[in-house]
Design an enzyme around this catalytic site. Structure first.
Site, PDB file in Angstrom:
ATOM      1  N   PHE A 244       1.484  10.259   1.973  1.00  0.00           N
ATOM      2  CA  PHE A 244       2.639  10.467   2.849  1.00  0.00           C
ATOM      3  C   PHE A 244       3.029   9.213   3.626  1.00  0.00           C
ATOM      4  O   PHE A 244       3.751   9.287   4.615  1.00  0.00           O
ATOM      5  CB  PHE A 244       2.370  11.618   3.831  1.00  0.00           C
ATOM      6  CG  PHE A 244       1.034  11.555   4.516  1.00  0.00           C
ATOM      7  CD1 PHE A 244       0.823  10.716   5.593  1.00  0.00           C
ATOM      8  CD2 PHE A 244      -0.012  12.346   4.077  1.00  0.00           C
ATOM      9  CE1 PHE A 244      -0.397  10.653   6.218  1.00  0.00           C
ATOM     10  CE2 PHE A 244      -1.250  12.296   4.702  1.00  0.00           C
ATOM     11  CZ  PHE A 244      -1.439  11.447   5.779  1.00  0.00           C
TER      12      PHE A 244
ATOM     13  N   GLY B   1       0.823  -1.204   0.000  1.00  0.00           N
ATOM     14  CA  GLY B   1       0.000   0.000   0.000  1.00  0.00           C
ATOM     15  C   GLY B   1       0.852   1.247   0.000  1.00  0.00           C
ATOM     16  O   GLY B   1       1.970   1.247   0.522  1.00  0.00           O
TER      17      GLY B   1
ATOM     18  N   ASP C  35     -14.530   8.145  10.513  1.00  0.00           N
ATOM     19  CA  ASP C  35     -14.299   7.890   9.085  1.00  0.00           C
ATOM     20  C   ASP C  35     -14.700   6.455   8.742  1.00  0.00           C
ATOM     21  O   ASP C  35     -13.970   5.737   8.058  1.00  0.00           O
ATOM     22  CB  ASP C  35     -12.836   8.141   8.732  1.00  0.00           C
ATOM     23  CG  ASP C  35     -12.618   8.346   7.234  1.00  0.00           C
ATOM     24  OD1 ASP C  35     -13.601   8.675   6.533  1.00  0.00           O
ATOM     25  OD2 ASP C  35     -11.477   8.179   6.770  1.00  0.00           O
TER      26      ASP C  35
ATOM     27  N   LYS D 169       3.597   0.295   8.472  1.00  0.00           N
ATOM     28  CA  LYS D 169       3.272   1.557   7.811  1.00  0.00           C
ATOM     29  C   LYS D 169       4.386   2.555   8.113  1.00  0.00           C
ATOM     30  O   LYS D 169       4.644   2.873   9.275  1.00  0.00           O
ATOM     31  CB  LYS D 169       1.925   2.082   8.322  1.00  0.00           C
ATOM     32  CG  LYS D 169       1.466   3.391   7.702  1.00  0.00           C
ATOM     33  CD  LYS D 169       0.090   3.770   8.258  1.00  0.00           C
ATOM     34  CE  LYS D 169      -0.434   5.066   7.674  1.00  0.00           C
ATOM     35  NZ  LYS D 169      -1.777   5.412   8.231  1.00  0.00           N
TER      36      LYS D 169
ATOM     37  N   VAL E 229       3.036   1.230   2.957  1.00  0.00           N
ATOM     38  CA  VAL E 229       2.784   0.058   3.791  1.00  0.00           C
ATOM     39  C   VAL E 229       3.498  -1.141   3.183  1.00  0.00           C
ATOM     40  O   VAL E 229       3.356  -1.417   1.986  1.00  0.00           O
ATOM     41  CB  VAL E 229       1.277  -0.236   3.919  1.00  0.00           C
ATOM     42  CG1 VAL E 229       1.047  -1.432   4.852  1.00  0.00           C
ATOM     43  CG2 VAL E 229       0.532   0.984   4.445  1.00  0.00           C
TER      44      VAL E 229
END
Length: 534
Positions: A27, A23, A144, A46, A30
């Site tokens: 900014f 991923g 979220d 990450k 992963v």
């Protein structure tokens, strides 16, 4: 633009072997990782690039806030666990539980949803359990909750991810702190988030759970945003939720009762989590594949029931219907000027309808930045099988039978694959020449109003000259467009060669709603049906 990992090398972590990229975002990157002395322990790391964060306006407090909140909320089986973290010169790194099952919502049909109500109940109950834990035990609101942040482990259990917008709403003395900043994705956002004077972030989370339930059941959101500028939402409010048109008419009376109770615009009338959990819709039938902790105890059954409805139609009727609808949409759009496309004062779309998308051909060995950018969007590897003794047709179908995604095209598949092991369902196979594949894909992408920076076919010819005798695969077509709700959708089409003639075209999302990405995949595949092997 170079990746920040090329500018500032990633730090070495003691006793950890950092592996493939799974991923990448604006900014952060992963990576999959293992322990050096035990490669059976697989997790995700990450790496947050601190300098890039500051360029995006994130200060040290904002960066630290996500880490501290995630650490606080890592003791529930349906929340991605934060295992460890540290800071180096250029990076903050976070070691996290790996969601090996990928996205839940790329395994759901757009505009259809999950027909199996027991599976819907399972995932909705797990979501409620996770959110109840955040609110009651951690005093944290996620803020979220949306499909991009709903992942699966290797048993099919839901994992709530990404605490970048989370906030501590409950003070130590038990009083509540209101939020004032507008955040979240518009289709999943509560109306109180847009209101003046602040809002209870935990109650707003409950609204988002209700929207997710609607999407699980119908494969679509009920509106684009909960404001007076969205007619579907206006009708919902004016009729006290008693809408029986569109996707609403497919819901039974118990389901409607529950969703109407959750989606109450007045915060004081909105169902609490305890009231939701005691509703007859969740009580009338016990899920058969869970243990005493409400975790899946039969991954094979869950996987089969979740994915059995996934289909990709290449029929004449659907092909001509799509082209007819596209023509009508083009004619309709021409009757309106840009001022009729509402952009809320409260909500700034990531990508407006007037912005142009793009489709660009790249070669993976020359351009390394075209990689997945979801929280943990792991791509299922192409199937590998010894087929040297078969003729072409049998050989191709033997390879396809090892990939569960082939069942979408009525191809008989083996049942010896591991469920929830990075199975990706946005893929098709082709045995056509690569030039023909690129030409058909280019035409399909143009039909969907994704602008080309230049001709994909011409870019391929230039790549051939540049590469010389080097292998041409894998190739990637990077995509940036808007989805049906006017939000950013990005990813790439990765073309790989499995055999002398057999190739895969895999659609890998890097940004946006996984349900919308599947919708885009199905449209491109239908328009490219002449090159799709069935």
């Amino acid at each position: 633009m170079s990746s920040f990992s090329q500018i500032d090398p990633l730090p070495n972590i003691k006793d950890v072997e950092v592996r493939d990229t799974i991923g990448q975002g604006s900014f952060a990157i992963v990576k999959k990782a293992t322990l050096k002395n035990d490669d059976s322990l697989v997790f995700a790391i990450k790496f947050v690039h601190l300098h890039t964060c500051k360029k995006f306006g994130l200060d040290d407090n904002a960066i630290a806030n996500e880490v501290l909140i995630h650490k606080k909320c890592s003791k529930h089986p349906n929340v991605i666990r934060l295992l460890n973290f540290s800071v180096s010169t250029n990076y903050l790194w976070l070691a996290m539980e790996l969601a090996a099952g990928g996205d839940l919502f790329d395994k759901i049909e757009p505009d259809v949803g999950i027909p199996d109500q027991e599976v819907v109940q399972f995932y909705f109950q797990q979501l409620l359990n996770a959110v109840h834990y955040l609110h009651n035990e951690c005093g944290v609101a996620h803020r979220d909750i949306k499909p991009e942040n709903i992942l699966l482990d290797n048993h099919g259990n839901m994992k709530l991810a990404d605490f970048g917008l989370a906030t501590v709403f409950k003070r130590q003395n038990g009083t509540y702190r209101n939020s004032i900043d507008v955040c979240g994705s518009p289709p999943y956002m509560a109306p109180d988030v847009l209101a003046d004077g602040g809002y209870r972030s935990d109650v707003a989370d409950i609204w988002s759970c209700g929207i997710l339930l609607f999407v699980l059941l119908t494969g679509s959101t009920p509106w684009e945003e909960p404001s007076a500028n969205d007619q579907w939402y206006v009708d919902f409010v004016e009729n006290d939720g008693r809408i029986l048109a569109g996707s609403w008419e497919r819901l039974d009376i118990d389901t409607l009762s529950l969703i109407r109770g959750i989606l109450k615009p007045k915060v004081s009338q909105r169902y609490s989590i305890s009231k939701i959990q005691s509703h007859r819709w969740l009580q009338k039938k016990r899920v058969s594949f869970v243990d005493e902790n409400y975790q899946c105890n039969n991954a094979e059954e869950l996987f089969k029931r979740l994915t059995s409805n996934l289909k990709v139609s290449l029929s004449d009727d659907d092909y001509f219907r799509f082209n007819h609808d596209s023509l009508l949409m083009t004619q309709k759009t021409g009757d309106f000027d840009s001022e009729n496309h509402y952009i809320s004062n409260k909500i700034t779309p990531l990508f407006s309808q007037q912005d142009e998308g793009f489709a660009v051909l790249k070669h993976d060995n020359l351009y390394k930045k075209y990689i997945p950018a979801a929280t943990q969007n792991v791509c299922h590897p192409d199937p590998v099988i010894n087929v040297s003794n078969f003729n072409d047709q049998k050989k191709w179908h033997m390879i396809m039978s090892q990939d569960p995604s082939s069942s979408q095209y009525k191809v008989s598949t083996e049942e010896n694959f591991k469920p929830f092991s990075n199975n990706i369902y946005t893929r098709f196979y082709s045995v056509e020449d690569i030039e023909d594949i690129l030409k058909v894909l280019e035409n399909a992408i143009k039909t969907l109003n994704v602008s080309n920076c230049s001709s994909i076919v011409n870019e391929y010819a230039n790549l051939i000259k540049l590469l010389g005798s080097a292998p041409i695969y894998p190739l990637s077509i990077s995509i940036r467009t808007i989805d049906t709700r006017r939000l950013l959708l990005a990813g790439y089409l990765k073309i790989q060669q499995l055999d002398e003639d057999l190739k895969t075209v895999t659609f890998i999302r890097t940004k946006g709603d996984p349900l919308e990405w599947r919708r885009f995949f199905k449209k491109v595949t239908l328009l490219s049906r002449e090159i799709v092997l069935q």
